[in-house]
Design a protein around this motif. Structure first.
Motif, PDB file in Angstrom:
ATOM      1  N   ILE A 379       0.859  -1.189   0.000  1.00 44.99           N
ATOM      2  CA  ILE A 379       0.000   0.000   0.000  1.00 44.99           C
ATOM      3  C   ILE A 379       0.895   1.239   0.000  1.00 44.99           C
ATOM      4  N   HIS A 380       0.705   2.090  -0.994  1.00 45.94           N
ATOM      5  CA  HIS A 380       1.457   3.335  -1.081  1.00 45.94           C
ATOM      6  C   HIS A 380       0.482   4.498  -0.971  1.00 45.94           C
ATOM      7  N   ILE A 381       0.716   5.379  -0.002  1.00 45.24           N
ATOM      8  CA  ILE A 381      -0.194   6.495   0.258  1.00 45.24           C
ATOM      9  C   ILE A 381       0.565   7.807   0.121  1.00 45.24           C
ATOM     10  N   LYS A 382       0.018   8.690  -0.671  1.00 45.46           N
ATOM     11  CA  LYS A 382       0.619  10.010  -0.880  1.00 45.46           C
ATOM     12  C   LYS A 382      -0.308  11.082  -0.313  1.00 45.46           C
ATOM     13  N   GLY A 383       0.183  11.830   0.650  1.00 47.48           N
ATOM     14  CA  GLY A 383      -0.602  12.915   1.223  1.00 47.48           C
ATOM     15  C   GLY A 383      -0.771  14.043   0.234  1.00 47.48           C
ATOM     16  N   THR A 384      -1.991  14.501   0.081  1.00 49.94           N
ATOM     17  CA  THR A 384      -2.330  15.592  -0.831  1.00 49.94           C
ATOM     18  C   THR A 384      -3.241  16.547  -0.077  1.00 49.94           C
ATOM     19  N   PRO A 385      -2.974  17.850  -0.092  1.00 49.68           N
ATOM     20  CA  PRO A 385      -3.819  18.773   0.685  1.00 49.68           C
ATOM     21  C   PRO A 385      -5.292  18.649   0.320  1.00 49.68           C
ATOM     22  N   GLY A 386      -6.129  18.803   1.320  1.00 54.54           N
ATOM     23  CA  GLY A 386      -7.572  18.817   1.105  1.00 54.54           C
ATOM     24  C   GLY A 386      -8.146  20.145   1.553  1.00 54.54           C
ATOM     25  N   SER A 387      -9.298  20.489   1.052  1.00 56.20           N
ATOM     26  CA  SER A 387      -9.946  21.741   1.442  1.00 56.20           C
ATOM     27  C   SER A 387     -10.631  21.543   2.793  1.00 56.20           C
ATOM     28  N   GLY A 388      -9.854  21.485   3.860  1.00 55.14           N
ATOM     29  CA  GLY A 388     -10.236  21.135   5.211  1.00 55.14           C
ATOM     30  C   GLY A 388      -9.500  19.844   5.548  1.00 55.14           C
ATOM     31  N   CYS A 389      -9.136  19.648   6.793  1.00 56.76           N
ATOM     32  CA  CYS A 389      -9.600  20.370   7.954  1.00 56.76           C
ATOM     33  C   CYS A 389      -8.580  20.191   9.063  1.00 56.76           C
ATOM     34  N   TYR A 390      -8.820  20.756  10.225  1.00 48.79           N
ATOM     35  CA  TYR A 390      -7.996  20.542  11.403  1.00 48.79           C
ATOM     36  C   TYR A 390      -8.677  19.513  12.296  1.00 48.79           C
ATOM     37  N   GLY A 391      -8.205  18.296  12.234  1.00 55.54           N
ATOM     38  CA  GLY A 391      -8.800  17.242  13.031  1.00 55.54           C
ATOM     39  C   GLY A 391      -9.142  16.046  12.167  1.00 55.54           C
ATOM     40  N   HIS A 392      -9.828  15.080  12.762  1.00 57.43           N
ATOM     41  CA  HIS A 392     -10.168  13.823  12.089  1.00 57.43           C
ATOM     42  C   HIS A 392     -11.569  13.946  11.501  1.00 57.43           C
ATOM     43  N   ASN A 393     -11.621  14.376  10.239  1.00 55.45           N
ATOM     44  CA  ASN A 393     -12.927  14.420   9.567  1.00 55.45           C
ATOM     45  C   ASN A 393     -13.110  13.138   8.773  1.00 55.45           C
ATOM     46  N   GLY A 394     -13.625  13.219   7.548  1.00 52.77           N
ATOM     47  CA  GLY A 394     -13.876  12.019   6.769  1.00 52.77           C
ATOM     48  C   GLY A 394     -12.735  11.596   5.873  1.00 52.77           C
ATOM     49  N   ALA A 395     -11.551  12.206   6.003  1.00 54.51           N
ATOM     50  CA  ALA A 395     -10.462  11.933   5.066  1.00 54.51           C
ATOM     51  C   ALA A 395     -10.041  10.469   5.074  1.00 54.51           C
ATOM     52  N   ASP A 396      -9.879   9.869   6.242  1.00 54.44           N
ATOM     53  CA  ASP A 396      -9.489   8.464   6.317  1.00 54.44           C
ATOM     54  C   ASP A 396     -10.617   7.557   5.829  1.00 54.44           C
ATOM     55  N   ASP A 397     -11.853   7.920   6.161  1.00 53.45           N
ATOM     56  CA  ASP A 397     -12.995   7.118   5.739  1.00 53.45           C
ATOM     57  C   ASP A 397     -13.139   7.112   4.222  1.00 53.45           C
ATOM     58  N   VAL A 398     -13.003   8.268   3.589  1.00 54.29           N
ATOM     59  CA  VAL A 398     -13.167   8.317   2.143  1.00 54.29           C
ATOM     60  C   VAL A 398     -12.015   7.604   1.447  1.00 54.29           C
ATOM     61  N   ALA A 399     -10.831   7.581   2.061  1.00 54.78           N
ATOM     62  CA  ALA A 399      -9.719   6.809   1.505  1.00 54.78           C
ATOM     63  C   ALA A 399     -10.040   5.321   1.521  1.00 54.78           C
ATOM     64  N   ALA A 400     -10.653   4.850   2.604  1.00 53.97           N
ATOM     65  CA  ALA A 400     -11.061   3.447   2.679  1.00 53.97           C
ATOM     66  C   ALA A 400     -12.160   3.148   1.667  1.00 53.97           C
ATOM     67  N   ASP A 401     -13.114   4.084   1.516  1.00 51.81           N
ATOM     68  CA  ASP A 401     -14.164   3.918   0.516  1.00 51.81           C
ATOM     69  C   ASP A 401     -13.553   3.779  -0.879  1.00 51.81           C
TER      70      ASP A 401
END
Length: 758
Positions: A379-401
């Motif tokens: 598994i190779h993961i590349k961090g890319t800026p998102g329009s938000g946020c400070y904290g644990h929003n849905g970023a990890d969930d949408v990556a799993a989706d």
């Protein structure tokens, strides 16, 4: 940096006033200390720096750019130590197998942990490069100069570029203390307001974020969500969905996880709507029915796990009948990222690639390995800026989706975008909290006894290697059934008062609440400081003391006193153009504290100023905030007119970035305090858009002024989470001073003002 960008940043937003304190000697850290920051886990220079073939330097950091400006700050640190221009430094951020594993970008730790590590790695690299050149030429290293990506002898007889000197190699040495840093008086970049290069692209709407990514032949996915928490998919009519979905290429069904893949985003949305109509769901377990009751009252009925947070002195002597008590409440609030969560994934030949705005690419990789039953090295993961946020929003969930969809249709890039409804209804929120306080004072105003009890759900269910912390894990075939495990300590962040109180006790009660919760900017510090600093204002009023003097009386930290005194000066004296050690500023339209402005406000409007203070985590940035608030005594409407902040974050790295973090924190906190709360009924979350979850509009934002105390000889602190708590308390304290109404239950909303209180 081009002049046009500098001028743009200087004229955007509000201005910063700064000044310096401290002697000429550099005292942090001492040579006897261990390696600073994240160097302890990654001590090799090439973990942080690479010399490129063209002589430029690539900086590697495990942190991700969230809008806090860390990309610029780490480049400044490296360029300063290596005597380079900013144009000679590029930054690679948060990529598995490429950058160091620095866990999560969280807790205002990026400057303290990553930027400081890069500073020392760069200084150590310079020492090693000078030694290599000295050996090459047979001259003492003390007779060499290092500048603009070249090493030269002082007489100019020899010059060599860094790339030529290394001849294709990298510096693999370990950093060992002591490391000689560049003298502070020679700094050309650190401490300056270097603007972020991505600002222009953001303003002009150019590609910056993960939401903007495109790849040849890329497909688009959407997830069809259940009607509420825990609802199960009973039946899905795939043919009915396909008949109404032009461009639908594949439906993905695994247990109660339902998603669609289409040839473009519009068709993906159409397919999502058709699939939603073709799906039947169970109702799921009901949420609490709060009709006729209060969320705070309901929370008190839940079972709790108690924890003693701190205790000193003796509270058994707390004088009965002479104490002051108050209870405060903060509701569930959401991140409300302006850009809903998004990820791109591609699966091919048993290899998974993901582009994500997750705040922890390495923890996410371990979590996905557990969730998808793949080796982590695949598994190779590349961090890319998102329009938000400070904290644990849905970023990890949408990556799993996205990963699930990519594995269902290998060989294609799948762009998966959450909708606004997805983001609002399914992200992990900041927990609701209750804070009860009781204190006793001497006639002088010195606080002698302090009792603090809080109730909170977890403030941390980041993935952390556990599939149970991913949303999709609870809906796929063979779902994860256990409740996500969380980090409890975030709930009592800043719950211990920073004041010199001889007898005190802090207790926490952890409950399992009805809504999904996790890390939101500052964790429990926002609610705890709202309560503590509101209570300090109540104590000051009871003691008949000025709010500034009361706090100063109960503090024994000179740096804490300095930010309060500077705030008092800024709010009590109208200022004109102020020249300082770090920048120049003009602050027009400033009014003295607690003043009314009849020329600007009708007779039914009362205006006053409130203050608050904190030291983030009781060990980081000092922050004192004042808010001037107007209250319409007929309608109860509240408006924050202006906010001042004075901060001491130790050594300033990027003045512009530091100021921006405090400004953003104040505005975000003002929005939380005045407007925001997550609402729900027995079936589902009802706050699903910007109407049902209102936030502060740009025309409601206050004028802002930030004063920075620069202490170059002190350790640098992060400041992204320093302002939220004191900003909330300053606002509600101002409301009290304007109209006599104490706000202990957030959000403020419209105030029901009693005529006798005016």
């Amino acid at each position: 940096m081009r002049q046009s960008r500098r001028n743009f940043i200087k004229t955007a937003g509000c201005l910063t006033i700064g000044f310096c304190l401290g002697g000429p000697s550099f005292t942090w850290p001492s040579p006897s200390q261990s390696l600073p920051g994240d160097l302890r886990e990654n001590p090799h220079i090439n973990a942080w720096l690479e010399i490129l073939a063209d002589g430029r330097v690539r900086v590697l950091t495990g942190k991700i750019e969230l809008g806090q400006g860390i990309r610029t700050a780490v480049a400044q640190m490296a360029a300063e130590e290596l005597n380079l221009d900013m144009s000679q430094v590029e930054v690679t951020m948060a990529e598995t197998g490429v950058t160091p594993d620095e866990g999560y970008t969280a807790g205002s730790n990026s400057i303290e942990m990553s930027a400081v590590a890069i500073r020392y790695a760069a200084a150590a690299a310079k020492q090693r490069l000078l030694l290599l050149a000295a050996e090459k030429w047979g001259v003492p290293a003390t007779g060499l100069v290092f500048t603009q990506g070249k090493v030269s002898t002082t007489d100019g007889g020899h010059t060599i570029s860094l790339a030529q000197l290394l001849d294709g190699r990298q510096i693999t040495d370990e950093v060992r203390m002591p490391v000689t840093l560049k003298p502070k008086e020679q700094h050309q970049l650190v401490g300056k307001a270097v603007p972020r290069e991505d600002n222009i692209r953001i303003v002009y709407g150019q590609p910056v974020y993960v939401q903007d990514l495109t790849f040849p032949g890329m497909l688009h996915g959407r997830v069809v969500r259940p009607p509420g928490y825990g609802a199960q998919l009973l039946h899905f009519d795939e043919q009915a969905a396909k008949s109404k979905s032009p461009g639908l290429l594949k439906t993905v069904v695994s247990g109660s996880f339902l998603a669609v893949i289409a040839d473009n985003e519009y068709h993906a949305i159409r397919a999502q709507q058709a699939a939603h109509a073709a799906a039947k769901w169970s109702a799921g377990p009901p949420l609490p029915n709060l009709q006729g009751t209060d969320l705070a009252t309901y929370i008190k009925t839940l079972p709790v796990q108690p924890e003693k947070v701190a205790e000193k002195g003796d509270l058994s002597t707390l004088p009965n009948g002479t104490t002051i008590k108050a209870t405060y409440f903060k509701p569930y609030i959401m991140h409300g990222s302006i850009g809903p969560s998004c990820a791109v994934a591609r699966y091919d030949n048993n290899k998974l690639e993901i582009w994500t705005h997750s705040q922890g690419v390495y923890p996410l990789r371990e979590t996905l390995a557990d969730f998808l039953h793949l080796p982590a090295e695949n598994i190779h993961i590349k961090g890319t800026p998102g329009s938000g946020c400070y904290g644990h929003n849905g970023a990890d969930d949408v990556a799993a989706d996205a990963a699930l969809l990519a594995m269902a249709l290998p060989g294609k890039h799948i762009h998966l975008q959450w909708s606004r409804d997805d983001e609002h209804a399914w992200e992990p929120y900041g927990s609701a909290m209750i804070m009860e306080l009781e204190a006793a004072m001497q006639p002088s105003g010195n606080i002698t006894h302090w009792k603090y009890t809080l109730w909170s759900d977890t403030h941390g269910t980041r993935p952390g290697g556990q599939a149970a912390n991913l949303l999709a894990a609870h809906y796929i075939a063979n779902p994860v059934s256990q409740r996500p495990s969380g980090f409890s300590g975030g709930a009592h962040r800043n719950a211990e008062p920073y004041y010199a109180i001889p007898n005190q006790r802090v207790d926490a009660n952890f409950f399992n609440g009805p809504l999904r919760t996790s890390s939101l900017r500052s964790l429990g510090a926002y609610a705890n400081l709202f309560a503590i600093e509101s209570f300090m204002d109540e104590l000051a009023a009871s003691a008949g003391k000025d709010p500034y003097e009361f706090r100063l009386l109960n503090l024994d930290d000179d740096r804490a006193k300095a930010v309060l005194r500077q705030l008092q000066q800024r709010t009590s004296t109208p200022s004109s153009t102020t020249a300082t050690a770090t920048t120049n500023s003009t602050t027009p339209n400033q009014h003295p504290a607690n003043s009314t402005t009849p020329d600007q406000h009708p007779a039914n409007t009362k205006t006053a100023t409130g203050i608050a203070f904190s030291r983030y985590k009781n060990a980081g940035t000092y922050c004192a905030i004042a808010a001037r608030v107007s209250v319409d005594t007929k309608t109860g409407n509240v408006r924050v007119q202006k906010m001042w902040a004075v901060i001491d974050a130790g050594e300033v790295i990027n003045l512009d970035g530091l100021k921006n973090q405090i400004e953003g924190g104040m505005v975000q906190s003002a929005s939380w305090t005045l407007f925001e709360q997550v609402k729900f009924n027995e079936k589902h979350i009802t706050s699903r858009d910007w109407t049902t979850y209102p936030i502060m509009h740009i025309d409601q934002a206050p004028e802002l002024e930030v004063t920075v105390i620069d202490r170059p000889q002190e350790q640098p602190f992060g400041a992204g989470e320093a302002a939220q708590g004191p900003a909330a308390a300053a606002i509600v304290n101002a409301i009290y001073h304007a109209c006599g109404k104490r706000i202990r239950h957030l959000p403020v909303g419209s105030i029901n003002i009693s005529p006798t209180s005016l």
